[in-house]
Write a protein that holds these residues in place. Structure first.
Motif, PDB file in Angstrom:
ATOM      1  N   GLN A 102     -13.461  -0.154  -0.740  1.00 52.90           N
ATOM      2  CA  GLN A 102     -12.650  -0.442   0.437  1.00 52.90           C
ATOM      3  C   GLN A 102     -11.191  -0.241   0.080  1.00 52.90           C
ATOM      4  N   VAL A 103     -10.427   0.261   1.045  1.00 53.25           N
ATOM      5  CA  VAL A 103      -9.040   0.598   0.769  1.00 53.25           C
ATOM      6  C   VAL A 103      -8.165   0.259   1.959  1.00 53.25           C
ATOM      7  N   ALA A 104      -6.934  -0.122   1.681  1.00 46.08           N
ATOM      8  CA  ALA A 104      -5.930  -0.345   2.718  1.00 46.08           C
ATOM      9  C   ALA A 104      -4.583   0.093   2.154  1.00 46.08           C
ATOM     10  N   ALA A 105      -3.764   0.726   2.991  1.00 48.69           N
ATOM     11  CA  ALA A 105      -2.450   1.176   2.537  1.00 48.69           C
ATOM     12  C   ALA A 105      -1.473   1.172   3.700  1.00 48.69           C
ATOM     13  N   ASN A 106      -0.237   0.811   3.399  1.00 43.99           N
ATOM     14  CA  ASN A 106       0.860   0.896   4.364  1.00 43.99           C
ATOM     15  C   ASN A 106       2.063   1.467   3.625  1.00 43.99           C
ATOM     16  N   GLY A 107       2.024   2.792   3.439  1.00 43.40           N
ATOM     17  CA  GLY A 107       3.068   3.455   2.680  1.00 43.40           C
ATOM     18  C   GLY A 107       2.893   3.240   1.190  1.00 43.40           C
TER      19      GLY A 107
END
Length: 409
Positions: A102-107
């Motif tokens: 699972q992955v999450a990114a904001n810049g």
């Protein structure tokens, strides 16, 4: 992604076995598994025709750096069947089969990625100047700040890794590495459009022109609306079964909630500074080689690039294998559904499996001295008696030629 992960494996991003996976795609292109389930890439959407150059430009101009989702990682390195590891995450499970991340990114300043298994999870969280790793199997946390990690080579590596646009081991990062190293030795074409994670996608196909590569082609699934890579698949020569397949099974190309990047150490967790287990000598606390002591070098060009590592020998590898088998045994004892006997069998099976691999291979000699060469349909490895390892997605003939060019130590 769970905000408070439960149980996990050893840090996947620093394991030799796991770190070797991306390089296989990257070694092929620096150069430059099992098949995906139908739910990950299916249907043929109707899309406007594009040329290969237009599609390359679309990917290059993509501005999406905020997203979240679930990914499937499949690997098939042509190795013998792994022993049953009872669903517990461990350094060897990623050498074959399918795994969930699972992955999450904001810049580049907010990123989170987790490796999930039936009984375990490992998280890497980056939020502004702070970053953490959490290993639920040992209930340990490593923490650090980008400002504090600016001195040693290892610390600079940690800092640069935390500030990359995309988290490591994502389709975006893998595609970026492939496309950054394009060369005239690569034929670029457009394949049949597909649907990936509910998004219509173009298919960018990269095919090596050089003989001697074990890579048949690489495919990048590109979101038709944004140009964002949604999947990367690498195939061996003459095979329709991927050696490396990393694709979103679900994805949102919008910014996740800020809370996704917050982290508090779980109750009872042991918290240590990032990298505190590595000594100035370049060896880990257990005496095993690190990136600093291996001093990796890239030899060759394009699809025939290989890596040369130093200060390694068969005895050292076999000792590391024995230690890894022991760690699997002790780690499995933490599993709520495990008992000591089955854990010991698992650790012994892993150790025996790798000892069997290291005991094989063909004896070779040349200007590099002497050693053993191991090969599958997707990777070749030459271990010399003077402590070097040459490896890459090339035929043994190419590998030995590069080693001969380096001579003996």
């Amino acid at each position: 992604m769970n905000e408070q992960p439960s149980k996990t494996n050893k840090p996947w991003y620093r394991r030799g076995t796991v770190r070797a996976l991306a390089p296989l795609s990257v070694v092929a292109v620096i150069a430059g598994g099992a098949a995906l389930a139908p739910s990950l890439a299916s249907a043929t959407p109707s899309l406007p025709a594009v040329s290969a150059q237009q599609l390359l430009a679309k990917v290059a101009s993509s501005k999406v750096d905020a997203f979240s989702g679930t990914m499937s990682l499949s690997t098939d390195l042509g190795l013998p069947q792994l022993p049953d590891l009872s669903g517990t995450a461990n350094p060897f499970s990623l050498l074959s089969g399918t795994h969930t991340l699972q992955v999450a990114a904001n810049g580049p300043d907010q990123q989170r990625i987790a490796l999930l298994d039936q009984l375990s999870e490992y998280d890497l969280i980056h939020n502004g100047t702070k970053f953490w790793t959490y290993d639920s199997e040992t209930n340990t946390v490593e923490e650090g700040t980008t400002a504090a990690h600016a001195g040693t080579k290892a610390e600079k590596s940690a800092k640069s890794g935390a500030n990359k646009q995309y988290p490591e081991l994502t389709p975006q990062a893998a595609a970026q590495q492939l496309l950054t190293n394009l060369s005239p030795t690569t034929q670029v074409s457009v394949g049949t459009p597909r649907t990936v994670a509910g998004h219509s996608a173009y298919l960018l196909v990269l095919t090596p022109k050089q003989s001697g590569s074990l890579i048949g082609q690489a495919e990048i699934s590109v979101d038709s609306a944004t140009g964002t890579p949604l999947g990367v698949t690498i195939y061996p020569v003459g095979s329709s079964t991927p050696l490396f397949d990393l694709s979103f099974s679900s994805v949102s190309l919008t910014a996740p909630s800020a809370s996704r990047f917050e982290f508090t150490a779980p109750k009872g967790a042991t918290v240590t500074p990032f990298g505190s287990n590595e000594k100035g000598t370049g060896t880990s606390a257990k005496g095993q080689p690190t990136e600093q002591s291996l001093n990796p070098e890239v030899l060759g060009t394009s699809w025939l690039s290989i890596a040369e590592l130093h200060n390694v020998n068969l005895a050292q590898l076999q000792q590391a294998v024995s230690g890894a088998g022991s760690s699997v045994t002790s780690g499995s004892n933490n599993s709520p559904n495990s008992d000591g006997g089955s854990s010991q069998l698992t650790g012994g099976a892993v150790s025996g499996y790798l000892n069997s691999l290291l005991g094989g291979g063909a004896n070779v000699s040349g200007k590099f001295g002497s050693g053993k060469v191991f090969t599958t349909n997707v990777i070749s490895v030459l271990i010399t008696n003077d402590g070097r390892v040459f490896l890459g997605a090339v035929t043994p003939k190419v590998l030995e030629a590069d080693a001969n060019a380096q001579g003996s130590k």
